[in-house]
Design a protein around this motif. Structure first.
Motif, PDB file in Angstrom:
ATOM      1  N   MET A   1       0.851  -1.182   0.000  1.00 41.82           N
ATOM      2  CA  MET A   1       0.000   0.000   0.000  1.00 41.82           C
ATOM      3  C   MET A   1       0.890   1.237   0.000  1.00 41.82           C
ATOM      4  O   MET A   1       1.885   1.302   0.699  1.00 41.82           O
ATOM      5  CB  MET A   1      -0.894  -0.034   1.242  1.00 41.82           C
ATOM      6  N   MET A   2       0.514   2.218  -0.783  1.00 34.95           N
ATOM      7  CA  MET A   2       1.298   3.434  -0.911  1.00 34.95           C
ATOM      8  C   MET A   2       1.087   4.323   0.318  1.00 34.95           C
ATOM      9  O   MET A   2      -0.040   4.510   0.757  1.00 34.95           O
ATOM     10  CB  MET A   2       0.867   4.169  -2.178  1.00 34.95           C
ATOM     11  N   ASP A   3       2.188   4.865   0.840  1.00 37.77           N
ATOM     12  CA  ASP A   3       2.042   5.758   1.992  1.00 37.77           C
ATOM     13  C   ASP A   3       1.502   7.109   1.552  1.00 37.77           C
ATOM     14  O   ASP A   3       1.533   7.469   0.369  1.00 37.77           O
ATOM     15  CB  ASP A   3       3.379   5.898   2.737  1.00 37.77           C
ATOM     16  N   LYS A   4       0.987   7.856   2.516  1.00 36.45           N
ATOM     17  CA  LYS A   4       0.317   9.132   2.252  1.00 36.45           C
ATOM     18  C   LYS A   4       1.243  10.161   1.603  1.00 36.45           C
ATOM     19  O   LYS A   4       0.837  10.896   0.701  1.00 36.45           O
ATOM     20  CB  LYS A   4      -0.228   9.665   3.581  1.00 36.45           C
ATOM     21  N   ASP A   5       2.501  10.226   2.047  1.00 35.13           N
ATOM     22  CA  ASP A   5       3.444  11.198   1.493  1.00 35.13           C
ATOM     23  C   ASP A   5       3.743  10.912   0.013  1.00 35.13           C
ATOM     24  O   ASP A   5       3.806  11.824  -0.806  1.00 35.13           O
ATOM     25  CB  ASP A   5       4.749  11.209   2.301  1.00 35.13           C
ATOM     26  N   THR A   6       3.937   9.632  -0.297  1.00 41.86           N
ATOM     27  CA  THR A   6       4.208   9.258  -1.686  1.00 41.86           C
ATOM     28  C   THR A   6       3.008   9.584  -2.567  1.00 41.86           C
ATOM     29  O   THR A   6       3.151  10.145  -3.657  1.00 41.86           O
ATOM     30  CB  THR A   6       4.565   7.767  -1.782  1.00 41.86           C
ATOM     31  N   ALA A   7       1.808   9.255  -2.098  1.00 41.73           N
ATOM     32  CA  ALA A   7       0.591   9.545  -2.857  1.00 41.73           C
ATOM     33  C   ALA A   7       0.434  11.047  -3.077  1.00 41.73           C
ATOM     34  O   ALA A   7       0.057  11.486  -4.167  1.00 41.73           O
ATOM     35  CB  ALA A   7      -0.630   8.977  -2.141  1.00 41.73           C
ATOM     36  N   SER A   8       0.758  11.826  -2.092  1.00 38.81           N
ATOM     37  CA  SER A   8       0.655  13.278  -2.195  1.00 38.81           C
ATOM     38  C   SER A   8       1.666  13.828  -3.206  1.00 38.81           C
ATOM     39  O   SER A   8       1.342  14.710  -4.014  1.00 38.81           O
ATOM     40  CB  SER A   8       0.872  13.907  -0.819  1.00 38.81           C
ATOM     41  N   THR A   9       2.886  13.310  -3.171  1.00 34.19           N
ATOM     42  CA  THR A   9       3.922  13.738  -4.110  1.00 34.19           C
ATOM     43  C   THR A   9       3.529  13.389  -5.541  1.00 34.19           C
ATOM     44  O   THR A   9       3.655  14.219  -6.454  1.00 34.19           O
ATOM     45  CB  THR A   9       5.282  13.087  -3.762  1.00 34.19           C
ATOM     46  N   LEU A  10       3.022  12.163  -5.752  1.00 39.46           N
ATOM     47  CA  LEU A  10       2.594  11.757  -7.090  1.00 39.46           C
ATOM     48  C   LEU A  10       1.440  12.622  -7.579  1.00 39.46           C
ATOM     49  O   LEU A  10       1.402  13.016  -8.751  1.00 39.46           O
ATOM     50  CB  LEU A  10       2.196  10.281  -7.098  1.00 39.46           C
ATOM     51  N   ALA A  11       0.501  12.934  -6.719  1.00 38.67           N
ATOM     52  CA  ALA A  11      -0.628  13.789  -7.092  1.00 38.67           C
ATOM     53  C   ALA A  11      -0.133  15.180  -7.495  1.00 38.67           C
ATOM     54  O   ALA A  11      -0.634  15.769  -8.468  1.00 38.67           O
ATOM     55  CB  ALA A  11      -1.625  13.884  -5.948  1.00 38.67           C
ATOM     56  N   ALA A  12       0.857  15.703  -6.784  1.00 43.07           N
ATOM     57  CA  ALA A  12       1.412  17.017  -7.117  1.00 43.07           C
ATOM     58  C   ALA A  12       2.095  16.989  -8.487  1.00 43.07           C
ATOM     59  O   ALA A  12       1.933  17.919  -9.282  1.00 43.07           O
ATOM     60  CB  ALA A  12       2.397  17.467  -6.041  1.00 43.07           C
ATOM     61  N   TYR A  13       2.855  15.926  -8.770  1.00 41.30           N
ATOM     62  CA  TYR A  13       3.502  15.802 -10.080  1.00 41.30           C
ATOM     63  C   TYR A  13       2.473  15.706 -11.193  1.00 41.30           C
ATOM     64  O   TYR A  13       2.643  16.285 -12.270  1.00 41.30           O
ATOM     65  CB  TYR A  13       4.423  14.585 -10.135  1.00 41.30           C
ATOM     66  N   ARG A  14       1.387  14.982 -10.950  1.00 41.63           N
ATOM     67  CA  ARG A  14       0.349  14.852 -11.976  1.00 41.63           C
ATOM     68  C   ARG A  14      -0.341  16.194 -12.224  1.00 41.63           C
ATOM     69  O   ARG A  14      -0.701  16.508 -13.357  1.00 41.63           O
ATOM     70  CB  ARG A  14      -0.637  13.758 -11.588  1.00 41.63           C
ATOM     71  N   ARG A  15      -0.500  16.997 -11.183  1.00 39.29           N
ATOM     72  CA  ARG A  15      -1.046  18.353 -11.364  1.00 39.29           C
ATOM     73  C   ARG A  15      -0.084  19.200 -12.181  1.00 39.29           C
ATOM     74  O   ARG A  15      -0.497  19.972 -13.053  1.00 39.29           O
ATOM     75  CB  ARG A  15      -1.327  19.012 -10.012  1.00 39.29           C
ATOM     76  N   GLU A  16       1.224  19.074 -11.905  1.00 38.22           N
ATOM     77  CA  GLU A  16       2.228  19.806 -12.681  1.00 38.22           C
ATOM     78  C   GLU A  16       2.166  19.412 -14.157  1.00 38.22           C
ATOM     79  O   GLU A  16       2.294  20.273 -15.039  1.00 38.22           O
ATOM     80  CB  GLU A  16       3.628  19.542 -12.133  1.00 38.22           C
ATOM     81  N   LEU A  17       1.996  18.115 -14.433  1.00 38.28           N
ATOM     82  CA  LEU A  17       1.874  17.665 -15.819  1.00 38.28           C
ATOM     83  C   LEU A  17       0.647  18.284 -16.482  1.00 38.28           C
ATOM     84  O   LEU A  17       0.714  18.723 -17.634  1.00 38.28           O
ATOM     85  CB  LEU A  17       1.773  16.140 -15.887  1.00 38.28           C
ATOM     86  N   ALA A  18      -0.473  18.317 -15.776  1.00 41.24           N
ATOM     87  CA  ALA A  18      -1.692  18.923 -16.323  1.00 41.24           C
ATOM     88  C   ALA A  18      -1.468  20.406 -16.613  1.00 41.24           C
ATOM     89  O   ALA A  18      -1.905  20.913 -17.657  1.00 41.24           O
ATOM     90  CB  ALA A  18      -2.854  18.736 -15.352  1.00 41.24           C
ATOM     91  N   GLU A  19      -0.772  21.105 -15.724  1.00 42.90           N
ATOM     92  CA  GLU A  19      -0.469  22.517 -15.937  1.00 42.90           C
ATOM     93  C   GLU A  19       0.462  22.701 -17.129  1.00 42.90           C
ATOM     94  O   GLU A  19       0.303  23.640 -17.924  1.00 42.90           O
ATOM     95  CB  GLU A  19       0.149  23.123 -14.676  1.00 42.90           C
ATOM     96  N   LEU A  20       1.423  21.813 -17.275  1.00 40.58           N
ATOM     97  CA  LEU A  20       2.345  21.878 -18.411  1.00 40.58           C
ATOM     98  C   LEU A  20       1.600  21.666 -19.726  1.00 40.58           C
ATOM     99  O   LEU A  20       1.843  22.363 -20.712  1.00 40.58           O
ATOM    100  CB  LEU A  20       3.462  20.847 -18.247  1.00 40.58           C
ATOM    101  N   HIS A  21       0.657  20.742 -19.739  1.00 42.30           N
ATOM    102  CA  HIS A  21      -0.149  20.532 -20.946  1.00 42.30           C
ATOM    103  C   HIS A  21      -0.966  21.781 -21.282  1.00 42.30           C
ATOM    104  O   HIS A  21      -1.130  22.125 -22.457  1.00 42.30           O
ATOM    105  CB  HIS A  21      -1.059  19.314 -20.786  1.00 42.30           C
ATOM    106  N   THR A  22      -1.453  22.477 -20.287  1.00 40.73           N
ATOM    107  CA  THR A  22      -2.183  23.728 -20.512  1.00 40.73           C
ATOM    108  C   THR A  22      -1.256  24.761 -21.148  1.00 40.73           C
ATOM    109  O   THR A  22      -1.636  25.461 -22.088  1.00 40.73           O
ATOM    110  CB  THR A  22      -2.774  24.258 -19.190  1.00 40.73           C
ATOM    111  N   LYS A  23      -0.017  24.845 -20.666  1.00 43.30           N
ATOM    112  CA  LYS A  23       0.960  25.780 -21.233  1.00 43.30           C
ATOM    113  C   LYS A  23       1.304  25.403 -22.676  1.00 43.30           C
ATOM    114  O   LYS A  23       1.437  26.278 -23.540  1.00 43.30           O
ATOM    115  CB  LYS A  23       2.225  25.794 -20.377  1.00 43.30           C
ATOM    116  N   ILE A  24       1.446  24.114 -22.935  1.00 39.61           N
ATOM    117  CA  ILE A  24       1.744  23.651 -24.296  1.00 39.61           C
ATOM    118  C   ILE A  24       0.626  24.055 -25.241  1.00 39.61           C
ATOM    119  O   ILE A  24       0.874  24.558 -26.350  1.00 39.61           O
ATOM    120  CB  ILE A  24       1.985  22.123 -24.314  1.00 39.61           C
ATOM    121  N   ARG A  25      -0.630  23.842 -24.835  1.00 39.64           N
ATOM    122  CA  ARG A  25      -1.773  24.222 -25.679  1.00 39.64           C
ATOM    123  C   ARG A  25      -1.786  25.730 -25.946  1.00 39.64           C
ATOM    124  O   ARG A  25      -2.103  26.171 -27.048  1.00 39.64           O
ATOM    125  CB  ARG A  25      -3.080  23.766 -25.040  1.00 39.64           C
ATOM    126  N   ALA A  26      -1.423  26.538 -24.944  1.00 40.85           N
ATOM    127  CA  ALA A  26      -1.415  27.998 -25.115  1.00 40.85           C
ATOM    128  C   ALA A  26      -0.343  28.421 -26.120  1.00 40.85           C
ATOM    129  O   ALA A  26      -0.599  29.261 -26.998  1.00 40.85           O
ATOM    130  CB  ALA A  26      -1.198  28.685 -23.770  1.00 40.85           C
TER     131      ALA A  26
END
Length: 190
Positions: A1-26
């Protein structure tokens, strides 16, 4: 089972990827279109012009496929086949390769591909779009065209490579321990 800190870090990276895709589209939206000629292609039904590939749509997605000998291009095409009806509900969609139309038709039938295919053999289309390798071979990718005021313009393009955003398989493999672990597609994957 993934610990809370790891899950939080992965979620933050996935948000960064989504933001990067928004910048690419712009950035992509701000880029000026590139006018292209009305290239000719071969199909099993005879010659066809780039302008005809749009059908009733104003937008056209052209996949640059290296041909039946490329396992990676086959992998991408298999993926596009699965979402073809979604793609076609938004824009015209076609796969272009250097293979002769009869070769394309046999290969597509064997794989159950539903999307239209054209052959760019004998034209400068793929090379002019930047999909010719220095060694004379072909490169995989995508070009998006739009009809504007009687012209055809290329509004965006991207190269394909293993691990890119154009094949979901790599991202699912990323969830496995060891990722893809050296996996490579085969033309007849078992």
């Amino acid at each position: 089972m993934m610990d809370k800190d790891t899950a939080s870090t992965l979620a933050a990276y996935r948000r960064e990827l989504a933001e990067l895709h928004t910048k690419i589209r712009a950035v992509q939206a701000a880029a000026g279109p590139e006018e292209v000629q009305d290239y000719g292609f071969a199909t099993g039904d005879g010659p066809v012009r780039l302008s005809a590939l749009f059908g009733a749509r104003d937008d056209l997605i052209v996949i640059h496929n290296m041909g039946v000998g490329c396992a990676y291009c086959t992998l991408w095409a298999d993926g596009f086949n699965g979402v073809y009806h979604h793609l076609a509900s938004r824009a015209a969609f076609v796969v272009s390769s250097p293979d002769a139309p009869a070769v394309q038709a046999r290969f597509a039938a064997g794989r159950g591909w539903r999307f239209p295919m054209v052959s760019h053999a004998g034209s400068s289309f793929a090379e002019d779009m930047g999909y010719r390798a220095e060694n004379g071979g072909w490169l995989p990718g995508v070009s998006v065209f739009r009809r504007e005021q009687g012209r055809i313009v290329r509004v965006s393009n991207a190269r394909f490579s293993p691990g890119d955003d154009f094949c979901i398989l790599w991202h699912v493999f990323d969830l496995l321990p060891g990722g893809a672990a050296g996996w490579k597609p085969q033309l007849n994957q078992a």
